[in-house]
Each structure stands twice: as C-alpha cells, then as structure tokens.
Design an enzyme around this catalytic site. Structure first.
Site, PDB file in Angstrom:
ATOM      1  N   ARG A  92       0.825  -1.206   0.000  1.00 31.71           N
ATOM      2  CA  ARG A  92       0.000   0.000   0.000  1.00 31.71           C
ATOM      3  C   ARG A  92       0.862   1.260   0.000  1.00 31.71           C
ATOM      4  O   ARG A  92       0.498   2.270  -0.600  1.00 31.71           O
ATOM      5  CB  ARG A  92      -0.963   0.027   1.191  1.00 31.71           C
ATOM      6  CG  ARG A  92      -2.064  -1.013   1.083  1.00 31.71           C
ATOM      7  CD  ARG A  92      -2.932  -0.767  -0.162  1.00 31.71           C
ATOM      8  NE  ARG A  92      -3.878  -1.827  -0.322  1.00 31.71           N
ATOM      9  CZ  ARG A  92      -3.885  -2.711  -1.323  1.00 31.71           C
ATOM     10  NH1 ARG A  92      -2.984  -2.650  -2.273  1.00 31.71           N
ATOM     11  NH2 ARG A  92      -4.792  -3.646  -1.396  1.00 31.71           N
ATOM     12  N   GLU A  95       1.934   1.578  -3.491  1.00 26.46           N
ATOM     13  CA  GLU A  95       0.800   2.061  -4.262  1.00 26.46           C
ATOM     14  C   GLU A  95       0.616   3.569  -4.067  1.00 26.46           C
ATOM     15  O   GLU A  95       0.400   4.311  -5.033  1.00 26.46           O
ATOM     16  CB  GLU A  95      -0.464   1.320  -3.825  1.00 26.46           C
ATOM     17  CG  GLU A  95      -1.706   1.726  -4.582  1.00 26.46           C
ATOM     18  CD  GLU A  95      -2.925   0.959  -4.092  1.00 26.46           C
ATOM     19  OE1 GLU A  95      -3.694   0.512  -4.965  1.00 26.46           O
ATOM     20  OE2 GLU A  95      -3.112   0.813  -2.866  1.00 26.46           O
ATOM     21  N   SER A 118      16.067  14.130   1.352  1.00 32.77           N
ATOM     22  CA  SER A 118      17.037  13.135   1.805  1.00 32.77           C
ATOM     23  C   SER A 118      16.343  11.996   2.545  1.00 32.77           C
ATOM     24  O   SER A 118      15.420  12.218   3.328  1.00 32.77           O
ATOM     25  CB  SER A 118      18.053  13.789   2.745  1.00 32.77           C
ATOM     26  OG  SER A 118      18.930  12.813   3.273  1.00 32.77           O
TER      27      SER A 118
END
Length: 150
Positions: A92, A95, A118
């Site tokens: 997820r 995603e 960073s």
C-alpha cells in the site's frame, strides 16, 4: 566462536523474541531512549546499533550473542525481498507512491526548487489519529531538502 548470522536472520530472532516477551516496539524504544521508528528500523536490520544499545535489547529480549553482534553491523540498504514487497502494508505504501509520487515531486520542486528529500538526513513518525469513520494512520516523512548543485 559462535556462528555468524545476518541482519535479516537477526531481525527474525528479534521479532520472535519481542513477541514472546510481550514487549512492544515502543517499550523497547523507551528503554533505549530513542524514537520507536528508529529503533524498530534498527532492530529489523536497517540501521546499526551501538554496543550499549544492543546490550539493552539483549537483556530485554534474552537474545543470543550472535544476534547482538548482527545488530551492531553496518547494514546493506537496498531492494526489499519479494516477500516484503507482497506484504499488503508495504504494498500500500508502494501504491501510494505510485499514485502520488509525481504529485509529491512536483510540489517539492515548486516549493523548494530543483532537488530531493534526503532519506539519510531523515526522520519518520507514525501516529494514530482517532476518526469517527475509523482510526487513521498518520505517517510523516521528514527529510532534509538537498538541492542539486550545477
């Protein structure tokens, strides 16, 4: 001399020992005096611990010396395994980056200019936020802006 174990193997020993001891990741962090996000990442193999930190964890979780040694070693940071990538929680996040990555990039560039966030000078915070429709997970990535130098 005890056999060597990898940081990945050490992480599995830590996960099992923590579960068996009934100690939360937050409780371990409290004993170490560090953020739960950092200590959990270190115990799962992403950061090296100091000898003193590893000794605290050894005492808390009754870990073998080989695990404590592995916790102190410099990690190799790189791609996750196929098992990790197929885990629903990790997937997820992938995603979310696939959907919102271009937006994040554009907004960082608009606000800061040409550069990156960073992941080395970086902090992670994970919190729970109550919501009438179901609790929310709040994840904060806090990284230093690094501008490209031309």
């Amino acid at each position: 001399m005890e056999p060597f174990i990898s940081k990945r193997e050490a992480a599995e020993h830590v996960r099992v020992a923590r579960y068996r001891a009934g100690i939360s990741w937050a409780q371990i962090a409290e004993q170490l005096g560090v953020a739960k996000e950092w200590s959990t990442a270190a115990l799962l193999g992403s950061h090296p611990m100091t000898a003193a930190q590893a000794a605290v964890v050894q005492e808390l979780l009754s870990l073998d010396d080989a695990v404590v040694e592995a916790l102190q070693m410099q990690p190799y940071r790189g791609p996750l395994s196929e098992d990790d990538l197929s885990d629903p929680t990790i997937y997820r996040f992938q995603e979310a980056v696939m959907v919102y990555g271009p937006t994040i990039k554009e907004l960082i560039h608009e606000e800061f200019g040409d550069g990156i966030m960073s992941a080395i000078n970086f902090q992670l915070d994970i919190q729970r936020r109550a919501d009438p429709e179901g609790d929310r997970v709040v994840v904060t990535f806090d990284g230093k802006f690094l501008d490209y130098k031309w």
